[in-house]
Design a protein around this motif. Structure first.
Motif, PDB file in Angstrom:
ATOM      1  N   ILE B 148       0.860  -1.187   0.000  1.00 11.08           N
ATOM      2  CA  ILE B 148       0.000   0.000   0.000  1.00 11.08           C
ATOM      3  C   ILE B 148       0.896   1.236   0.000  1.00 11.08           C
ATOM      4  CG2 ILE B 148      -1.772  -1.250   1.300  1.00 11.08           C
ATOM      5  CD1 ILE B 148      -1.065   0.460   3.747  1.00 11.08           C
ATOM      6  N   GLY B 149       0.306   2.383  -0.304  1.00 15.79           N
ATOM      7  CA  GLY B 149       1.066   3.636  -0.287  1.00 15.79           C
ATOM      8  C   GLY B 149       1.529   3.989   1.115  1.00 15.79           C
ATOM      9  N   THR B 172       5.605  13.013  -8.756  1.00 13.49           N
ATOM     10  CA  THR B 172       4.159  13.150  -8.544  1.00 13.49           C
ATOM     11  C   THR B 172       3.426  11.955  -9.155  1.00 13.49           C
ATOM     12  OG1 THR B 172       4.313  15.562  -8.521  1.00 13.49           O
ATOM     13  CG2 THR B 172       2.153  14.616  -9.035  1.00 13.49           C
ATOM     14  N   ALA B 173       3.814  11.576 -10.374  1.00 14.67           N
ATOM     15  CA  ALA B 173       3.157  10.448 -11.044  1.00 14.67           C
ATOM     16  C   ALA B 173       3.348   9.162 -10.246  1.00 14.67           C
ATOM     17  CB  ALA B 173       3.713  10.289 -12.462  1.00 14.67           C
ATOM     18  N   ALA B 174       4.574   8.927  -9.763  1.00 15.43           N
ATOM     19  CA  ALA B 174       4.860   7.710  -8.993  1.00 15.43           C
ATOM     20  C   ALA B 174       4.069   7.701  -7.682  1.00 15.43           C
ATOM     21  CB  ALA B 174       6.355   7.607  -8.724  1.00 15.43           C
ATOM     22  N   ALA B 175       3.987   8.858  -7.036  1.00 16.48           N
ATOM     23  CA  ALA B 175       3.246   8.938  -5.768  1.00 16.48           C
ATOM     24  C   ALA B 175       1.760   8.676  -6.005  1.00 16.48           C
ATOM     25  CB  ALA B 175       3.468  10.301  -5.106  1.00 16.48           C
ATOM     26  N   PHE B 176       1.191   9.346  -7.001  1.00 16.39           N
ATOM     27  CA  PHE B 176      -0.230   9.109  -7.326  1.00 16.39           C
ATOM     28  C   PHE B 176      -0.465   7.617  -7.600  1.00 16.39           C
ATOM     29  CE2 PHE B 176      -1.185  13.599  -9.282  1.00 16.39           C
ATOM     30  CZ  PHE B 176      -1.365  14.119  -8.014  1.00 16.39           C
ATOM     31  N   ALA B 177       0.396   7.029  -8.406  1.00 14.51           N
ATOM     32  CA  ALA B 177       0.209   5.623  -8.765  1.00 14.51           C
ATOM     33  C   ALA B 177       0.231   4.745  -7.519  1.00 14.51           C
ATOM     34  CB  ALA B 177       1.285   5.186  -9.757  1.00 14.51           C
ATOM     35  N   ALA B 178       1.090   5.093  -6.564  1.00  8.57           N
ATOM     36  CA  ALA B 178       1.199   4.320  -5.323  1.00  8.57           C
ATOM     37  C   ALA B 178       0.023   4.559  -4.383  1.00  8.57           C
ATOM     38  CB  ALA B 178       2.516   4.662  -4.620  1.00  8.57           C
ATOM     39  N   GLY B 179      -0.838   5.521  -4.727  1.00  3.61           N
ATOM     40  CA  GLY B 179      -1.970   5.832  -3.861  1.00  3.61           C
ATOM     41  C   GLY B 179      -1.661   6.913  -2.848  1.00  3.61           C
ATOM     42  N   LEU B 488       5.816   2.737  -1.637  1.00  2.00           N
ATOM     43  CA  LEU B 488       4.991   1.594  -1.238  1.00  2.00           C
ATOM     44  C   LEU B 488       5.608   0.886  -0.040  1.00  2.00           C
ATOM     45  CD1 LEU B 488       4.344   0.118  -4.801  1.00  2.00           C
ATOM     46  CD2 LEU B 488       2.619   1.187  -3.340  1.00  2.00           C
ATOM     47  N   ARG B 489       4.760   0.294   0.785  1.00  2.00           N
ATOM     48  CA  ARG B 489       5.238  -0.544   1.882  1.00  2.00           C
ATOM     49  C   ARG B 489       4.340  -1.771   1.986  1.00  2.00           C
ATOM     50  NH1 ARG B 489       1.549   1.219   6.265  1.00  2.00           N
ATOM     51  NH2 ARG B 489       2.267  -0.596   7.373  1.00  2.00           N
ATOM     52  N   PRO B 490       4.893  -2.903   2.452  1.00  2.00           N
ATOM     53  CA  PRO B 490       4.095  -4.124   2.510  1.00  2.00           C
ATOM     54  C   PRO B 490       3.246  -4.205   3.780  1.00  2.00           C
ATOM     55  CG  PRO B 490       6.337  -4.589   3.214  1.00  2.00           C
ATOM     56  CD  PRO B 490       6.297  -3.115   2.856  1.00  2.00           C
ATOM     57  N   VAL B 491       2.085  -4.808   3.641  1.00  2.00           N
ATOM     58  CA  VAL B 491       1.216  -5.100   4.789  1.00  2.00           C
ATOM     59  C   VAL B 491       0.788  -6.558   4.673  1.00  2.00           C
ATOM     60  CG1 VAL B 491      -0.964  -4.568   5.949  1.00  2.00           C
ATOM     61  CG2 VAL B 491       0.360  -2.733   4.919  1.00  2.00           C
ATOM     62  N   CYS B 492       0.738  -7.240   5.799  1.00  2.00           N
ATOM     63  CA  CYS B 492       0.399  -8.664   5.826  1.00  2.00           C
ATOM     64  C   CYS B 492      -0.901  -8.892   6.598  1.00  2.00           C
ATOM     65  CB  CYS B 492       1.548  -9.420   6.498  1.00  2.00           C
ATOM     66  SG  CYS B 492       1.241 -11.170   6.778  1.00  2.00           S
TER      67      CYS B 492
END
Lengths: 527, 527
Positions: B148-149, B172-179, B488-492
């Motif tokens: 998730i972002g 900006t594009a990368a951040a938007f894409a990441a949510g 992005l960072r992972p969530v489990c």
């Protein structure tokens, strides 16, 4: 079994150049064990870092299969560490033999998981954009990307997992898999264990023909600072206290060349009790929770340190039950005397706090930790009282009652970053309280339903990480195969002759990888 | 076209609460353009960060397809910015209209590339380990992971790419894409451009029903510090100077909750001339290199600032040719007066240095930058003279002769981290000098063969990154689709009811993703 010499491990040889020696203590008796460890001199720290740096050149260029053979060999050597080894680990940590045997299997299993990752090859992140010579207005040139290791990694092992988070633990395994040699700083709490595991790694390195310096280990107090500041070190893995992790992060940021630190630090792992579950099985949950809080003397990163429920007769009954259960728990020996001092101090702070009620637990005395249960006013959480946010490392937990859903939301939003959050709920609870999940996603690395956070499976999907202060970088995990990502960086080759490309990127796809070619995933060769 | 009001963009509205105003200057004449920009007050900075934080909750939970629609709409709006817009960008930057038109296409293309990444879905990193209830000694519980972002992102645009690395640029594009919602700090060098692009983003956000606060922008000198220190901001993207990037990294590390900074900073982009290529086509290379050094007045992050060759009659001839070519280059107007002052100072330092010879270039005077060629003694590199390691931002480069292969190796090892390194070689050169590549891999993010680093393709395989000081974190790229990983960072999720899981992780695989299921990649649903 090897003999414990207490010499530092530097570039494939053992070294004891210094005159300062350290003892390892029997955690149960406080008596010195019959070993001496030689504190690394500044020259030895320097030599260890340089040995890792020199090994990097050859090690990172080995095929993934060759590195997998090394990891498998380490796993085999660890499995062969026998009862005499287990006895030494138990003496140094006061952990029971069964736990150490289990941890041994976890540690070798972790090495084998990373060997599997190496053979799967997706960690390489191969991406290819082929040349488009006729594209208008400008042609596109051939571009190919994959990931390589960042360089030599310094690893600081944990007190609480003498095998799985230490010498041959998760950080070491992830670094090796990424192609990064390791300099391991042995934890003062289990130096004989570290010496024996270090010997096992060296045997595996020799058997599989790894470059000397692929693994190095230094003993001593205060030698970690020189290690983190050494220009050859390119990343740091750490498991321990918030103060320790913050100090390493600061050192790393202030280097002439700053480097990333992956520190797993402090988490109170909230458990949220939902109403229907309390009504249906409050007694059972009270029993399971007491067991989770006191398991391994509460010395887990994921120990549940905060229990939150909505005010109700069922919650009141649950708290009474939990109070009885916690009062019935036996005292336990902690990993070391320092840990006991910290625990006693943490418990004392809680006892003396005006907003906190002591529900269960004998007065702290003697050589063992007394399990403790507290109840805190929710205002402490809402006002971000630091005492409530900080991990008390040992068999203690705090219950909080909230008035209603709004207060529950406010309480969760007031939490700092955590490794885990747990929901105890019936299916209808989980439906009704689904709004909790987005809040928890932003606060933690792992969300559990109807379980207890103290078991951390080593697998592809695990996240043992989370927002600060749970870790120093929420984008990583220190358990599970994704941990390799922390030690990799991408490199791009533009207009490069095929024969000279790394195998992962050659047209013929000799490693048989799934690659992102012109925006589509494909395991095909390129014509 | 929208009117340039110079008001800050906060949560979907425009705000001009402050009394300090700023002017935007015509880069060619130094005269003020007819616009006023309202420096954001501390309250406005706070409001912008909070608006982004509030938007995060809804924005990150939109399906990838919905966010892709937003990015496509931004791309369409940018494409529709017409000649009057281009004229304003040209006035603010002194860049020619053709370059701005090209950059407009690059900027909309970048948005569309990230839309494609969103639809492909691999950025989600879905991993599933199914429950093994019968496993011995302990069962395995169901575990599922995706990414998730990280939260609201602060972006600092570049002076040198008013579109592609600015308001609607790669970060900006990368951040938007990441949510991740964005708070953009407008660059003082092109605030009217930023205002108009900001309006285009807002139009796209409204058309596609994005949450208010998905994009925010603040104007002003010194407002960036409060932004980076704001607790709602969870990551920073920056393109600019080494001093600027270092300052932001320090602020971010010293926050109560430290956050990652992805700063793309300083690179001298070495070009290595191999012997047979010099013999075969030295004249051509001298001509191409002069064009690359002076392209866009040398104002590229990847401008080749260092040229290294082995001493030989061919190298001597090449240097004579390059000297003539550089002497023939016309002066050019830089992006702003500050840039010209920095360039003049950098050139002066080189001219006054005892170990450096001035080969070509008119004395710096007037309002334009004179292209310059220098030759430095290799000892400066070997002794790590900082002057040689630091980027002189403008149309200048430095040639270095090395005695032999050993000295070439030593010179490359003495380099700091770089965005790129370039090899100019015939096939036989590349065979013979293959030993250079592992050295370069450890120093740079992109290795080019027989090209010039000044073109940076926006694609999946690009790496625009590299070890410090090229960037603050070598594990990222700020160009190309991998840039999304930074945010992005992972969530489990453990033991989670299927219906309540995020779609990416549900058994039926409604997004049709390739997922890592029990260690094997599969696009199948789970039975």
């Amino acid at each position: 079994m090897s003999t414990v010499t207490g010499h530092n491990f530097i570039g494939g040889r053992r070294s004891a150049a210094g005159t300062t020696t350290l003892e390892s203590l029997d955690a149960s008796t406080g008596q010195a064990l019959p070993y001496r460890f030689y504190q690394a001199t500044p020259e030895e720290v320097n030599d260890a870092a340089n040995a890792a740096d020199q090994a990097f050149v050859a090690f990172r260029q080995l095929s993934p299969e060759r590195r997998a053979e090394f990891l498998d060999a380490v796993a085999d050597e660890i499995d062969q560490l026998g009862d005499d080894f287990v006895a030494i680990v138990c003496a140094e940590t006061a952990l029971p033999a069964g736990r150490i045997q289990g941890e041994r299997g976890r540690t070798s299993g972790q090495m084998r998981l990373f060997a599997k990752v190496l053979r799967r090859g997706d960690f390489l992140g191969a991406r290819i954009d082929l040349a488009l010579p006729d594209r208008k207005p400008l042609p596109r040139v051939d571009l190919r990307q994959y990931r390589i290791g960042v360089g030599a990694v310094a690893v600081f092992g944990a007190s609480n997992f003498p095998l799985a988070f230490s010498t041959a633990g998760g950080d070491t395994a992830a670094a090796f898999a990424a192609g990064c040699p390791v300099v391991f700083k042995a934890h003062s709490g289990h130096m004989a264990t570290a010496d024996l595991v270090g010997c096992a790694i060296i045997r595996a390195a020799e058997k599989t023909g790894m470059p000397q310096g692929v693994f190095n280990m230094i003993f001593g107090a205060g030698v970690g600072e020189a290690l983190v500041k050494h220009p050859a070190i390119q990343a740091v893995g750490f498991t321990g206290s918030l103060n320790g992790g913050n100090a390493l992060s600061k050192m790393a940021a202030e280097r002439e060349q700053p480097i990333p630190v992956f520190a797993e630090m402090s988490s109170i792992n909230p458990v949220i009790l939902l109403p229907q579950a309390l009504a249906a099985r409050g007694t059972q949950v009270a029993s399971e929770l007491a067991a989770s809080v006191t398991m391994g003397a509460g010395q887990f990163c994921t120990n549940p340190g905060l229990v939150i429920g909505l005010r109700s007769p069922e919650l009141t009954g649950f708290i009474e039950q939990l109070t009885q259960n916690m009062a019935a728990q036996a005292p336990q020996t902690l990993l070391n005397a320092g840990g006991l001092r910290s625990y006693a101090k943490g418990v004392e702070h809680l006892i003396n706090h005006a907003g906190i009620t002591h529900l269960a637990g004998h007065a702290q005395a003697g050589q063992q930790a007394q399990p403790q249960l507290f109840k805190a006013d929710v205002s402490l959480l809402l006002n971000k009282d630091p005492l409530l946010q900080e991990e008390v490392f040992g068999p203690a937990t705090i219950v909080i009652e909230v008035d209603d859903e709004a207060q529950l939301k406010a309480a969760l939003l007031a939490l700092r970053g955590q490794l885990t959050a747990t929901l105890i709920g019936e299916p209808a609870d989980l439906e009704q309280y689904q709004w909790l999940v987005p809040i928890l996603e932003q606060k933690v690395g792992r969300i559990l339903v109807n379980g207890y956070p103290t078991g951390v499976e080593v697998c592809d999907a695990m996240v043992h990480g989370g927002p600060y202060p749970a870790t120093s970088d929420a984008r990583g995990t220190s358990v599970g195969s994704l941990a390799i990502d922390r030690f990799l960086r991408p490199v791009c080759y533009q207009n490069y002759p095929d024969a000279l490309l790394p195998p992962a990127l050659q047209n013929s796809n000799p490693l048989g990888l799934q690659r992102l070619v012109n925006g589509e995933w494909s395991a095909n060769a390129i014509a």
